[in-house]
Design an enzyme around this catalytic site. Structure first.
Site, PDB file in Angstrom:
ATOM      1  N   PRO A 292     -28.571   2.512 -37.759  1.00 15.14           N
ATOM      2  CA  PRO A 292     -30.016   2.424 -37.995  1.00 15.14           C
ATOM      3  C   PRO A 292     -30.470   0.975 -38.195  1.00 15.14           C
ATOM      4  CG  PRO A 292     -28.889   3.173 -39.977  1.00 15.14           C
ATOM      5  CD  PRO A 292     -27.828   3.033 -38.918  1.00 15.14           C
ATOM      6  N   CYS A 362     -54.902 -16.340 -28.355  1.00 15.13           N
ATOM      7  CA  CYS A 362     -55.844 -16.320 -27.238  1.00 15.13           C
ATOM      8  C   CYS A 362     -55.453 -15.250 -26.230  1.00 15.13           C
ATOM      9  CB  CYS A 362     -55.884 -17.698 -26.585  1.00 15.13           C
ATOM     10  SG  CYS A 362     -56.532 -18.895 -27.715  1.00 15.13           S
TER      11      CYS A 362
HETATM   12  N1  LLP Z   1     -28.182   0.640 -31.692  1.00 19.63           N
HETATM   13  C1  LLP Z   1     -28.475   0.164 -30.476  1.00 19.63           C
HETATM   14  C2  LLP Z   1     -27.430   0.124 -29.464  1.00 19.63           C
HETATM   15  C3  LLP Z   1     -29.758  -0.282 -30.191  1.00 19.63           C
HETATM   16  O1  LLP Z   1     -30.029  -0.732 -28.975  1.00 19.63           O
HETATM   17  C4  LLP Z   1     -30.748  -0.245 -31.189  1.00 19.63           C
HETATM   18  C5  LLP Z   1     -32.095  -0.717 -30.923  1.00 19.63           C
HETATM   19  C6  LLP Z   1     -30.411   0.242 -32.457  1.00 19.63           C
HETATM   20  C7  LLP Z   1     -29.101   0.685 -32.670  1.00 19.63           C
HETATM   21  C8  LLP Z   1     -31.382   0.303 -33.593  1.00 19.63           C
HETATM   22  O2  LLP Z   1     -32.472   1.098 -33.314  1.00 19.63           O
HETATM   23  P1  LLP Z   1     -33.497   1.452 -34.500  1.00 19.63           P
HETATM   24  O3  LLP Z   1     -32.741   2.263 -35.521  1.00 19.63           O
HETATM   25  O4  LLP Z   1     -33.977   0.187 -35.073  1.00 19.63           O
HETATM   26  O5  LLP Z   1     -34.588   2.210 -33.826  1.00 19.63           O
HETATM   27  N2  LLP Z   1     -38.323  -3.653 -30.466  1.00 19.63           N
HETATM   28  C9  LLP Z   1     -38.462  -2.203 -30.459  1.00 19.63           C
HETATM   29  C10 LLP Z   1     -37.180  -1.517 -30.759  1.00 19.63           C
HETATM   30  C11 LLP Z   1     -36.094  -1.887 -29.808  1.00 19.63           C
HETATM   31  C12 LLP Z   1     -34.812  -1.260 -30.216  1.00 19.63           C
HETATM   32  C13 LLP Z   1     -33.678  -1.805 -29.443  1.00 19.63           C
HETATM   33  N3  LLP Z   1     -32.436  -1.248 -29.816  1.00 19.63           N
HETATM   34  C14 LLP Z   1     -39.545  -1.809 -31.441  1.00 19.63           C
HETATM   35  O6  LLP Z   1     -40.135  -2.693 -32.055  1.00 19.63           O
HETATM   36  O7  LLP Z   1     -39.861  -0.630 -31.575  1.00 19.63           O
END
Ligand code: LLP
Length: 435
Positions: A292, A362
């Site tokens: 997570p 901008c």
């Molecule tokens: N594991 C892997 C292999 C991942 O690619 C990611 C996120 C995570 C874990 C963690 O995911 P989380 O638990 O944070 O959802 N910038 C985007 C999110 C991109 C996530 C990329 N990978 C946003 O702001 O929603």
């Protein structure tokens, strides 16, 4: 008084508090825009996952996906909490090393890891590399042979699960840049290359179906697909995995529309599904790993802004501009992400009208919130946007030459600056003269 839908209090001055601290005092002390984190909440989020596995008596690893928010102080908190860590680049690994993070608890991801990144990971004996593609296999083999070292690996597979989330943060579907395809046999081909390898210990499978997912059944469906493959490999090769990494992606509340499951529910459902499959296949229950990111830091962080210009367009809307925007929170512009906020110095006042919160960049698309209910707003008021702890600071940019905002941690009534505000000197420090 507690703020609706968010785990924050309002004090007797009518000011929003975070971790027992007055946000207006923090804005005065450190300036705005300012990211503020309630460290107690970060710790509680870690423990919710870790203790859920402990309560169920299964061997597990909870790796914080550091892409969500990676700074030395943050990774020190993760170290204190006994978390594992997921990094995806040399920069994230370097930050972990600077934080003194135990390298055996670090896992490396990435769809295009290069030789330098892999060499650094191998040199520092990190715990595991999650292999994404055939090019990477060749690079790893080469480095391990040259250095005569061994490495634990998982392979990342795309289970063909569509998750109900924004297209840009969907990763488990077949048409994805990430991982080995299960359907077309590429995952099995990778398995054949890696298993029984002299320098590589093949530990098992990884999948990450996407981000900001609320339905436990998506994770369960991915688990089913992985076990389908495991069943095949067990029959064909007598292989059973030691580890099953089910990725991250657990959803959090940004606005009242979001209804996340308590973290222990995800864990209970995942564990029960894995146990059932293992029983059917007469195999030992593998270690369950999860990653997570957002669920650890998202709701623990807020961003404070100072309200500046306002523009009333009669019959249309009122724009209220703040001193940050897409430079400190790209998510609204990139994904159409929605946020909730309050006027932190008027947090007890009744809301009277809707305004739209504009960033200062901008770009017409630099809008943080459309139609936010607020009391009467004045220049100099402080806006607090909730749930900005994940993918805010980590996706910050210098567009329009805005310096990156500072980050403050609060815990048990103490505030501590953990990332200083960038200066204009910082902005030009890599610029070279052409005169
Ligand atoms: N594991 C892997 C292999 C991942 O690619 C990611 C996120 C995570 C874990 C963690 O995911 P989380 O638990 O944070 O959802 N910038 C985007 C999110 C991109 C996530 C990329 N990978 C946003 O702001 O929603």
């Amino acid at each position: 008084m507690i703020i609706d839908h968010h785990p924050f209090q309002v004090n007797d001055h009518g000011h929003l508090e975070i971790g027992g601290m007055d946000t207006i005092a923090l804005a005065e002390k450190y300036g705005t825009p300012l990211y503020v984190y309630d460290v107690g909440m970060i710790r509680a989020n870690c423990r919710a996952f870790v203790n859920s596995f402990k309560d169920l008596g299964v061997t597990a690893k909870v790796a914080y996906a550091s892409k969500a928010f990676s700074t030395v102080a943050m990774l020190q908190v993760m170290k204190q909490e006994g978390m594992c860590l997921d990094v995806v680049s040399e920069g994230e690994l370097y930050t972990a090393l600077q934080a003194g993070f135990p390298t055996e608890n670090i896992h490396m991801h990435g769809n295009n890891k290069n030789e330098a990144e892999l060499s650094m990971a191998i040199k520092h004996n990190i715990g595991c590399i999650v292999v994404d593609n055939f090019y990477e296999i060749a690079l790893i083999e080469n480095i391990l042979e040259k250095t005569n070292k061994t490495m634990d690996v998982l392979i990342r597979v795309t289970p063909g699960i569509e998750s109900n989330t924004h297209q840009y943060i969907m990763t488990g579907n077949e048409d994805s840049k990430f991982g080995f395809n299960l359907q077309n046999g590429q995952a099995e081909e990778a398995f054949q290359l890696l298993h029984n390898h002299s320098h590589i210990r093949f530990k098992g499978l990884h999948c990450h179906i996407g981000s900001q997912i609320f339905e436990a059944d998506r994770f369960l469906a991915a688990t089913d697909v992985l076990f389908n493959e495991i069943s095949k490999w067990k029959t064909l090769y007598g292989y059973t995995p030691e580890v099953l990494n089910l990725g991250g992606g657990f959803g959090i509340r940004y606005t009242e529309k979001d209804d996340p499951l308590p973290y222990h529910i995800y864990v209970e459902e995942l564990v029960s599904q894995v146990k059932q499959h293992a029983e059917v296949l007469h195999m030992a229950v593998p270690e369950i790993w999860i990653e997570p990111g957002r669920a650890i830091v998202g709701n623990a962080g807020i961003t404070l802004y100072t309200i500046g210009a306002m523009k009333q367009i009669p019959g249309i809307r009122q724009y209220v501009s703040v001193d940050g925007g897409l430079t400190d929170n790209l998510r609204p512009a990139l994904y159409g992400a929605e946020y909730d906020a309050v006027i932190a110095n008027k947090a007890k006042e009744t809301t009277t009208n809707d305004v739209s919160i504009a960033g200062k960049c901008c770009e017409s698309g630099d809008m943080l919130i459309w139609d936010l209910a607020v009391p009467t707003v004045e220049h100099g008021d402080i806006l607090a946007v909730f749930s900005t702890g994940a993918y805010g600071y980590s996706m910050a940019s210098h567009y329009n030459r805005l310096p990156n905002a500072a980050v403050v941690f609060v815990e048990e009534g103490i505030d501590k600056l953990v990332v200083r505000r960038e200066t204009y000197q910082d902005l030009v420090k890599n610029d070279l003269s052409y005169e």
